[in-house]
Design a protein around this motif. Sequence first.
Motif, PDB file in Angstrom:
ATOM      1  N   SER A   9       2.388  -4.726  -1.614  1.00  0.00           N
ATOM      2  CA  SER A   9       2.728  -6.049  -2.553  1.00  0.00           C
ATOM      3  C   SER A   9       3.713  -7.040  -1.743  1.00  0.00           C
ATOM      4  CB  SER A   9       3.078  -5.654  -4.049  1.00  0.00           C
ATOM      5  OG  SER A   9       4.401  -5.041  -4.007  1.00  0.00           O
ATOM      6  N   SER A  10       4.663  -6.548  -0.974  1.00  0.00           N
ATOM      7  CA  SER A  10       5.756  -7.243  -0.253  1.00  0.00           C
ATOM      8  C   SER A  10       5.623  -7.415   1.169  1.00  0.00           C
ATOM      9  CB  SER A  10       7.160  -6.976  -0.778  1.00  0.00           C
ATOM     10  OG  SER A  10       7.450  -5.640  -0.312  1.00  0.00           O
ATOM     11  N   LYS A  11       6.197  -8.291   1.691  1.00  0.00           N
ATOM     12  CA  LYS A  11       6.181  -8.239   3.206  1.00  0.00           C
ATOM     13  C   LYS A  11       7.026  -6.896   3.722  1.00  0.00           C
ATOM     14  CE  LYS A  11       7.769 -11.193   7.231  1.00  0.00           C
ATOM     15  NZ  LYS A  11       7.656  -9.844   8.086  1.00  0.00           N
ATOM     16  N   TYR A  12       8.090  -6.480   3.038  1.00  0.00           N
ATOM     17  CA  TYR A  12       9.133  -5.309   3.299  1.00  0.00           C
ATOM     18  C   TYR A  12       8.295  -4.141   3.437  1.00  0.00           C
ATOM     19  CZ  TYR A  12      12.270  -1.825   2.920  1.00  0.00           C
ATOM     20  OH  TYR A  12      13.188  -0.690   2.993  1.00  0.00           O
ATOM     21  N   ARG A  13       7.256  -3.936   2.390  1.00  0.00           N
ATOM     22  CA  ARG A  13       6.248  -2.628   2.370  1.00  0.00           C
ATOM     23  C   ARG A  13       5.110  -2.931   3.276  1.00  0.00           C
ATOM     24  NH1 ARG A  13       5.505   0.236  -2.424  1.00  0.00           N
ATOM     25  NH2 ARG A  13       7.308   0.326  -3.736  1.00  0.00           N
ATOM     26  N   LYS A  14       4.497  -3.851   3.586  1.00  0.00           N
ATOM     27  CA  LYS A  14       3.749  -4.106   4.428  1.00  0.00           C
ATOM     28  C   LYS A  14       4.036  -3.808   6.020  1.00  0.00           C
ATOM     29  CE  LYS A  14       0.801  -7.536   2.057  1.00  0.00           C
ATOM     30  NZ  LYS A  14       0.593  -8.938   1.918  1.00  0.00           N
ATOM     31  N   ASP A  15       5.357  -4.275   6.362  1.00  0.00           N
ATOM     32  CA  ASP A  15       5.781  -3.896   7.377  1.00  0.00           C
ATOM     33  C   ASP A  15       6.291  -2.578   7.687  1.00  0.00           C
ATOM     34  OD1 ASP A  15       6.108  -6.688   8.081  1.00  0.00           O
ATOM     35  OD2 ASP A  15       8.076  -7.071   7.851  1.00  0.00           O
ATOM     36  N   VAL A  20       4.677   2.805   9.983  1.00  0.00           N
ATOM     37  CA  VAL A  20       4.196   4.215   9.847  1.00  0.00           C
ATOM     38  C   VAL A  20       2.912   4.573  10.401  1.00  0.00           C
ATOM     39  CG1 VAL A  20       3.783   6.012   7.983  1.00  0.00           C
ATOM     40  CG2 VAL A  20       6.046   4.766   8.099  1.00  0.00           C
ATOM     41  N   LEU A  21       1.889   3.766  10.315  1.00  0.00           N
ATOM     42  CA  LEU A  21       0.546   4.074  10.510  1.00  0.00           C
ATOM     43  C   LEU A  21       0.258   4.636  11.852  1.00  0.00           C
ATOM     44  CD1 LEU A  21      -1.712   3.628   8.560  1.00  0.00           C
ATOM     45  CD2 LEU A  21      -2.334   1.542   9.553  1.00  0.00           C
ATOM     46  N   VAL A  52       8.525   6.091   3.530  1.00  0.00           N
ATOM     47  CA  VAL A  52       7.016   6.537   2.860  1.00  0.00           C
ATOM     48  C   VAL A  52       6.903   7.883   3.275  1.00  0.00           C
ATOM     49  CG1 VAL A  52       4.837   6.198   3.192  1.00  0.00           C
ATOM     50  CG2 VAL A  52       6.110   4.353   4.042  1.00  0.00           C
ATOM     51  N   ASP A  53       6.725   8.682   2.125  1.00  0.00           N
ATOM     52  CA  ASP A  53       6.342  10.053   1.966  1.00  0.00           C
ATOM     53  C   ASP A  53       5.001  10.397   1.785  1.00  0.00           C
ATOM     54  OD1 ASP A  53       9.306  10.606   1.625  1.00  0.00           O
ATOM     55  OD2 ASP A  53       9.250   9.908  -0.146  1.00  0.00           O
TER      56      ASP A  53
END
Length: 107
Positions: A9-15, A20-21, A52-53
């Motif tokens: 939901s945020s740029k921080y989380r998307k980055d 991690v991907l 990210v766990d």
Amino acid sequence: MNQPTKLLSSKYRKDMWQKVLPSLKKMIKHLPVKDVYVIGSFSTKKRRPADVDFMVLFKTKGKKNEKWSFDFVVAPDNEHGELVLEDIQKWMRQKYGKKNFEIRKIK
């Protein structure tokens, strides 16, 4: 792989997810992975989770009575990785006491 769009939901989380991907995809490619679940603070509404766990289920080729699990922290071998290790040491010292734990390099 399914994107957890509700959690991005945020740029921080998307980055964080995009960083991690690639490592997650490499792990899935080389290990017998059945399922992967996002868990921990990243799966909550926390504004800025630290990491990210994941819960990873391995294929066990018909061995239905196997009972094991382990924690596995993955970080880059740079300054950030050293900061993660320091953070783990501080957390373990707080949780278990200064004399009740030992972090040992095994390789």
